[in-house]
Structure formats: C-alpha cells, structure tokens
Enzyme design. Structure first.
Site, short mmCIF file in Angstrom:
data_model
loop_
_atom_site.label_atom_id
_atom_site.label_comp_id
_atom_site.label_asym_id
_atom_site.label_seq_id
_atom_site.Cartn_x
_atom_site.Cartn_y
_atom_site.Cartn_z
N GLU A 264 -6.11 -0.72 -6.27
CA GLU A 264 -7.12 0.16 -5.68
C GLU A 264 -6.73 1.61 -5.94
O GLU A 264 -5.55 1.98 -5.85
CB GLU A 264 -7.23 -0.06 -4.16
CG GLU A 264 -7.73 -1.43 -3.76
CD GLU A 264 -6.60 -2.33 -3.28
OE1 GLU A 264 -5.46 -1.84 -3.13
OE2 GLU A 264 -6.85 -3.53 -3.10
N HIS B 118 0.82 -1.22 0.00
CA HIS B 118 0.00 0.00 0.00
C HIS B 118 0.85 1.26 0.00
O HIS B 118 1.98 1.28 0.51
CB HIS B 118 -0.90 0.02 1.24
CG HIS B 118 -2.22 -0.63 1.03
ND1 HIS B 118 -3.41 0.02 1.23
CD2 HIS B 118 -2.55 -1.87 0.61
CE1 HIS B 118 -4.43 -0.79 0.96
NE2 HIS B 118 -3.92 -1.95 0.59
#
Length: 323
Positions: A107, A38
């Site tokens: 994402e 991330h």
C-alpha cells in the site's frame, strides 16, 4: 473445518503489548496468528506502527505453539526481497518452523516513505513476481545472482537456512494476482470472502493449498461502544483494496471516510458480544471455501477482554459452527 486465527495488528498497539496479546491468544486456543507490517496506521486514532519483524522475533521466543505469519509484507519498496528472505529464514529458525511468509504488492500508505513513487498496479505485480523469484531462490540455500527488470542481486546467500523454509503466501485481489499466487504461493491470502478469488487461484495451480482470510470484529459488552470504536478506528476497511492501496497518508483515509456513518460500519463489522453475530460474519468465508480466518479485534486496549471472551464463548461457538 475452518481454523480461527488472531491478528496482532501493529497499527493499534505498541510492541510489548502485541507480544503480550499473542501469548494470551496462544493460551486461549487460537489456531494461528497473523501480523500486519505497517509503517503508518490507517487512521491517526489507531496510534501505532512498530516494526513488525522485531515484534515477530519477540513473539517467536515468547510463544511455543501458535503459528506466526506476516499479513502481509510488501517485499518491493521498503524492503529489498533479498533482505525479506533473510528475515523470513531467521524467523522460521527462531520459531522452530512456525512461520509463514505472507507477501503482497503493498500500500502507498506504507511504501511512500522511501521516496520511490507509487507505480501502476501492473508494475507493482511485476515487482512482486521478481521479488518472489528471488526469495524462492535464496531459500534453496545457494549463491544467487539475479538481474531482472526491477531488481538486481549480486552473489547473495543465506547462511542460516531453515528446513523446511517458510511457506509463502500471496495476497490476491483479482485475476492477475491470483495467477501469480497460483504459480508461486504455498497458500493464498484475501481480505474479502470472494469465492471467485479462490477459484481463480485454483485455476492457476493452487488446488488443495490453504486459503487465509481476515475479518475485523469489535467485541464489547456494550454494543454501542463497540460500534463507536469500530467507526473511530476501522471505518476505512470498507473502501476496498483498490482504494486502500493507493492513499498515501492517514489523513487521506480520514478524508476518504468522512461520510461513513456508524450505521455503515455496524452493517459490515460484527459489534457487541453476541457470538451468533460473529459466527454469521465468519460464515461467508467458510462458504467461499477459506480454510482459515484471522479475526481482528478493533482497539488495542480491548485485546485482553476480547481474548478472554473468545476463550470462553467465541471460539467454542465458531468450532461448533464450522468444524
């Protein structure tokens, strides 16, 4: 038999702590580990997002047995697929063959930072397919030139190529991604215990290949404390992939989950210290046919206590139930 894994969740701990945690997880007897990749945490309360590949390199040197895996890397926006191939090959060498490359279409939360926009899901799957083709070609060791709809590669070559190369896993959420995984992947990845995803993967060529799921849990001797922590840091989980892939910022996830209650979270995430509740939460994955399930203990500071409890109580209970 279901193999039980440990998650190094980069959104909730710093880099040194993540490595310390996976070392202890190896000692405790977890069968494998996975690592999120991330740029942002899901919620501000999680508070972290170190560079996963540096963490994995350190983990490869600090451990000796436990397999490592990205869960998952998006090879289409922040990273060019040729660079992902180089990173994965290097990590496979550092870990002496213990690395698996988990890939997904990403994402918006993490990929928006490079300013390339966020296209429709069909386009993102096209990009992922091209990326996997490039990575596969580079793993073969020769010079690669590639001109696709989304990517160009000019005479690239990996000069340190592991044998064998890292197995590639692809995250799935529907028929389109299952078809891509069935054609290209050595294993399939999913965050929900849906049997139809595995069946679709098999229809598209994935029969007999491993399947890896993931389950958030919140261990604490005090169940109310475990529920509050899960609500504070993980209430986004129930939104589902179609929402989670689209929101661009932790504040967006905060807004989207403002009406999620502690009871909502407690009904979907096992909380407390009753091993039977954790076993029952893993059961849907086993019944759906998953061969591996990685547990995510919620809360960075709680990892040592969770791993100690897992070694003494949870892992034996899970192995009694599913082996």
């Amino acid at each position: 038999m279901v193999r039980i894994g440990y998650t190094m969740m980069t959104e909730q701990a710093g880099p040194r702590e993540l490595v310390e945690h996976v070392v202890r997880a190896e000692e405790a007897g977890f069968d494998f580990s996975v690592t999120s990749d991330h740029y942002f945490p899901w919620l501000r309360s999680q508070g972290h997002a170190p560079y996963a590949w540096s963490v994995l390199g350190a983990a490869a040197q600090a451990t000796s047995r436990i397999p490592l895996m990205t869960y998952v890397t998006c090879p289409t926006f922040r990273y060019h697929p040729a660079v992902v191939a180089q990173k994965a090959a290097t990590l496979q060498l550092l870990s002496e063959g213990r690395f698996r490359l988990g890939l997904g279409s990403g994402e918006n939360l993490n990929e928006h930072v490079v300013g390339q926009g966020w296209p429709a899901v069909d386009v993102r799957h096209e990009m992922l397919e091209e990326a996997v083709e490039i990575i596969h070609a580079l793993f073969e060791g020769g010079h690669v030139t590639y001109h696709g709809k989304h990517y160009d590669v000019e005479s690239a070559k990996l000069w340190d190529v592991p044998e064998p190369p890292p197995p590639i896993g692809i995250a799935v959420s529907g028929e389109q991604s299952c078809a891509l995984a069935g054609h290209f992947a050595d294993l399939v990845i999913a965050t929900e215990p849906k049997k139809d995803l595995l069946e679709s993967f098999e229809r598209h060529g994935g029969t007999g290949r491993p399947s890896v799921g993931q389950l958030p849990v919140s261990f604490d001797p005090d169940r109310d404390t475990a529920i509050r922590r899960a609500h504070d840091q993980f209430r986004w989980f129930g939104l589902g992939w179609k929402v989670n892939s689209e929101l661009p910022h932790p504040d967006s996830f905060d807004s989207a989950t403002q009406f999620v209650t502690e009871d909502d979270v407690a009904s979907s995430i096992p909380c407390g210290n009753d091993p039977d509740a954790f076993v029952e939460a893993v059961r849907p994955y086993a019944e759906a046919g998953f061969s591996e399930v990685a547990l995510v203990q919620i809360g960075g500071a709680t990892q040592p206590a969770f791993i100690d409890w897992s070694e003494k109580t949870l892992l034996p209970a899970l192995r009694d139930a599913f082996n």
